[in-house]
Design a protein around this motif. Sequence first.
Motif, PDB file in Angstrom:
ATOM      1  N   SER A 159      23.443  67.098  40.173  1.00  0.00           N
ATOM      2  CA  SER A 159      22.573  67.079  38.993  1.00  0.00           C
ATOM      3  C   SER A 159      23.152  67.936  37.879  1.00  0.00           C
ATOM      4  CB  SER A 159      21.175  67.574  39.368  1.00  0.00           C
ATOM      5  OG  SER A 159      20.606  66.761  40.367  1.00  0.00           O
ATOM      6  N   LEU A 160      23.681  69.112  38.245  1.00  0.00           N
ATOM      7  CA  LEU A 160      24.263  70.012  37.250  1.00  0.00           C
ATOM      8  C   LEU A 160      25.498  69.392  36.620  1.00  0.00           C
ATOM      9  CD1 LEU A 160      24.387  72.761  35.841  1.00  0.00           C
ATOM     10  CD2 LEU A 160      25.685  73.624  37.806  1.00  0.00           C
ATOM     11  N   ARG A 161      26.371  68.814  37.433  1.00  0.00           N
ATOM     12  CA  ARG A 161      27.624  68.254  36.901  1.00  0.00           C
ATOM     13  C   ARG A 161      27.394  67.002  36.061  1.00  0.00           C
ATOM     14  NH1 ARG A 161      27.742  72.687  40.021  1.00  0.00           N
ATOM     15  NH2 ARG A 161      29.760  73.695  39.667  1.00  0.00           N
ATOM     16  N   LEU A 162      26.320  66.270  36.300  1.00  0.00           N
ATOM     17  CA  LEU A 162      25.986  65.153  35.414  1.00  0.00           C
ATOM     18  C   LEU A 162      25.681  65.656  34.005  1.00  0.00           C
ATOM     19  CD1 LEU A 162      23.787  62.955  37.781  1.00  0.00           C
ATOM     20  CD2 LEU A 162      26.037  62.368  36.854  1.00  0.00           C
ATOM     21  N   GLY A 163      25.079  66.845  33.911  1.00  0.00           N
ATOM     22  CA  GLY A 163      24.869  67.462  32.605  1.00  0.00           C
ATOM     23  C   GLY A 163      26.184  67.827  31.938  1.00  0.00           C
ATOM     24  N   TYR A 164      27.158  68.326  32.735  1.00  0.00           N
ATOM     25  CA  TYR A 164      28.481  68.627  32.190  1.00  0.00           C
ATOM     26  C   TYR A 164      29.129  67.371  31.607  1.00  0.00           C
ATOM     27  CZ  TYR A 164      28.438  73.131  34.713  1.00  0.00           C
ATOM     28  OH  TYR A 164      28.146  74.397  35.168  1.00  0.00           O
ATOM     29  N   THR A 166      19.322  62.056  31.503  1.00  0.00           N
ATOM     30  CA  THR A 166      18.119  61.716  32.267  1.00  0.00           C
ATOM     31  C   THR A 166      18.343  61.985  33.755  1.00  0.00           C
ATOM     32  OG1 THR A 166      17.474  60.032  30.653  1.00  0.00           O
ATOM     33  CG2 THR A 166      16.497  59.884  32.852  1.00  0.00           C
ATOM     34  N   ALA A 167      19.495  61.555  34.259  1.00  0.00           N
ATOM     35  CA  ALA A 167      19.819  61.830  35.665  1.00  0.00           C
ATOM     36  C   ALA A 167      19.910  63.328  35.914  1.00  0.00           C
ATOM     37  CB  ALA A 167      21.133  61.144  36.035  1.00  0.00           C
ATOM     38  N   HIS A 168      20.469  64.074  34.972  1.00  0.00           N
ATOM     39  CA  HIS A 168      20.580  65.530  35.088  1.00  0.00           C
ATOM     40  C   HIS A 168      19.196  66.179  35.145  1.00  0.00           C
ATOM     41  CE1 HIS A 168      21.649  69.690  34.052  1.00  0.00           C
ATOM     42  NE2 HIS A 168      20.867  69.587  32.987  1.00  0.00           N
ATOM     43  N   SER A 169      18.325  65.801  34.231  1.00  0.00           N
ATOM     44  CA  SER A 169      17.004  66.430  34.135  1.00  0.00           C
ATOM     45  C   SER A 169      16.109  66.046  35.312  1.00  0.00           C
ATOM     46  CB  SER A 169      16.332  66.026  32.812  1.00  0.00           C
ATOM     47  OG  SER A 169      17.144  66.387  31.703  1.00  0.00           O
ATOM     48  N   VAL A 170      16.043  64.754  35.599  1.00  0.00           N
ATOM     49  CA  VAL A 170      15.214  64.296  36.712  1.00  0.00           C
ATOM     50  C   VAL A 170      15.734  64.863  38.025  1.00  0.00           C
ATOM     51  CG1 VAL A 170      14.435  62.263  38.002  1.00  0.00           C
ATOM     52  CG2 VAL A 170      14.499  62.211  35.498  1.00  0.00           C
ATOM     53  N   TRP A 185      13.957  71.124  42.377  1.00  0.00           N
ATOM     54  CA  TRP A 185      12.972  72.214  42.385  1.00  0.00           C
ATOM     55  C   TRP A 185      11.766  71.848  43.244  1.00  0.00           C
ATOM     56  CZ3 TRP A 185      13.569  72.560  36.395  1.00  0.00           C
ATOM     57  CH2 TRP A 185      14.677  73.356  36.101  1.00  0.00           C
ATOM     58  N   ALA A 186      11.354  70.585  43.181  1.00  0.00           N
ATOM     59  CA  ALA A 186      10.217  70.162  43.996  1.00  0.00           C
ATOM     60  C   ALA A 186      10.552  70.223  45.485  1.00  0.00           C
ATOM     61  CB  ALA A 186       9.791  68.744  43.610  1.00  0.00           C
TER      62      ALA A 186
END
Length: 725
Positions: free
Chosen positions: A153-158, A204-208, A214-215
Amino acid sequence: MMSAVVRMLMLLVFVGWLMMWVMLPTKTYKYSWMLTLANRLNSTYFREQGTNLVLFSFPIMFLASLGCLYLHFQKKSCSESNLTRRSSLDLWKRPLIVMNPLGIVSTMELVFAAMFIALLGWSLYNYLHVSFGHLHMHKVGEKVWQAKFRSVSLRLGYIGNITWAFLFFPVTRGSSILRLVGLTSESSVKYHIWLGHLSMVLFTAHSVGFVIYWAMTDQMALMKEWSRTYLSNVAGEIAFVLALIMWVTSIPGVRRKMFELFFYTHQTYILYLFFYIIHVGVAYFCLILPGIFLFLIDRYLRFLQSRTSVRLIAARLLPCDTLELNFSKIAGLEYYPASILFVNVPLISKLQWHPFTVTSNANMEPETLSIVIKCQGTWSHKLYQELSDSAINRLQVSVEGPYGPTSPHFLRYENLVLISGGSGITPFISIIRELTFQKARQEQQPDKNQKIPTSVLLICAFKNSADLSMLDLLIPLTSSSTPSDLSQIDLQIQAYITREAEQQQSLENTMKPLRTIWFKPNLTDSPVSPQLGPDSWLWLCAIISSSFIMFLILLGIVTRYHIYPKDHIGDSVYNYTFKTLWDMLFVCVSVFLATSFVYLWQKKENDKSEGMKVQNFELGEVREIERFDRQSVAETTEVHFGHRPDLERMLKEKNKKGADVGVLVCGPRKMRHEVAKICSSKLAKNLHLESMSFNWIHDLTQSQRVHVDPSYGHDNVTYVVYCFV
């Protein structure tokens, strides 16, 4: 020789910048290069931003500045014959894919798109390879697969940051970088759209992904975290919500039916940028800084230009609900055919800005600039009605531009075929005027090296016979430098009336006289002038270089004498968000100061040189020109009623003659795609679809239009673009 050296230097800088993006996610960069560079570049003046400023920000700012100098001296030294030489890359520019929603895609565009996707895939693979080798459990009892899920998820943001590094280049209208690769902002809007959709998929993939993580790990409280020492989750969530709204309203079905909703929500990009930069932090901000920096300079220049009321000389009203506006311009304003001018008329609307193709010719009409407006929406109908019914003697108008190509590429072909649907004929008016001028000049001053098309075929489709009056605009209202005679070029006009059966009337009887309205001069109005004067590229170089240097100086001073000391007092750490706010403040201040100084200085020089000269034209002389125009147009026009043109047959006939044929099309999407498919055929080796984009705004909106006629005779839509764009 010097020109070749400069081009090679710019190519090396650009390739080096791209290579840094390739190396950024690798182990070599993270565990070797980064440590070495950090020791040398992350000084007390720039801290953690030093490396990224040098490797990712400086190269593009240097390239933009050097590109301005190159374009300035190229403009001074190169003749038009050099500007119109055939390129070895022409084969790569031929249409390869013609389909929705991509539209017309050339081989070169497809290759670069594939390379960009490969860069994203390479980066994601390396980011994950490095992170999976050094997994960190962020909570006691966290499982390995959960840590990997967080890492993905983090690397998709990168990866999304990479798309943002390129996102603003296509919409920077006065960009030297686009000009260096032969593009204009009008033809590059589709790249902005592609990058926007791609970035939103990644973000969107990063945020979701993080919300799910977290959930799963019972850390939902982190959604409310605004860390003092690290990234702000709340800022990222706000940015994502804003981006999601912009994305949903930009979907073609929503955008075309509710354009104003799309437009107003799209203006939240300012807020989105604010929270996005706070979320990613100063180091990652420097990765995407060049595109944002250059866009802000361009946007502020447009704002300054739009504050001036320009001098409107006359308006010509046609019987087909079409009007031509003629502005005064300074002789130093140069532009090429198919340029775009953005117009605002406060009497109709103070906010709405509409883009129109410039129909005048800078060579034939050195002191006037004209546009044609076809009434299709509320704004244009109000303007036409206001000019038709009232005894108006002055109309306040503001403009931005003109923007367009840097050379008349269409001159390099042996023959030209111009295909238009409805008001799509407007860009071809300036092209035909340019051909007339070049032919007259060649007769006076023969030049063996300069190529001019030997024949021109204009195929135009209209709904009704009244629209034929638009052909009267092929010759300007007035021409002070060159006789306007269509007989100077081998021009054939094939006009098709799609909604009427054949009439017995001659062409002269189907067209009513034009009505010309002359406006009284006002000393407060100024002629249309370049944003930065005749040497605009040189002054743009001064703005880019000086503003970036100013940004670095301000950032260095505050970091060294304000941030750095507080970071080293005991265990205190300077607020992470405040660091980002300092960066954004210095970018805005630097752009504002440098751009304002140069623009106001040049405006003062323009006003002084022009002496606020008022243009006066003899009405009787113009009437004589209009009468000659009608006769000249009638002699070259053949009118067909009740059907559309057989484009495939007509183009194949041109192809069989063996000469290189330049094909330019402006009209409905169906027409453009049909022509592109014909030109991309293996049998159409001599047909070259010119890469001049006239319909860039057509794919953005069909505002204020309920029904679109599927025939080729439908008129282009009047588009609404407001002052914030």
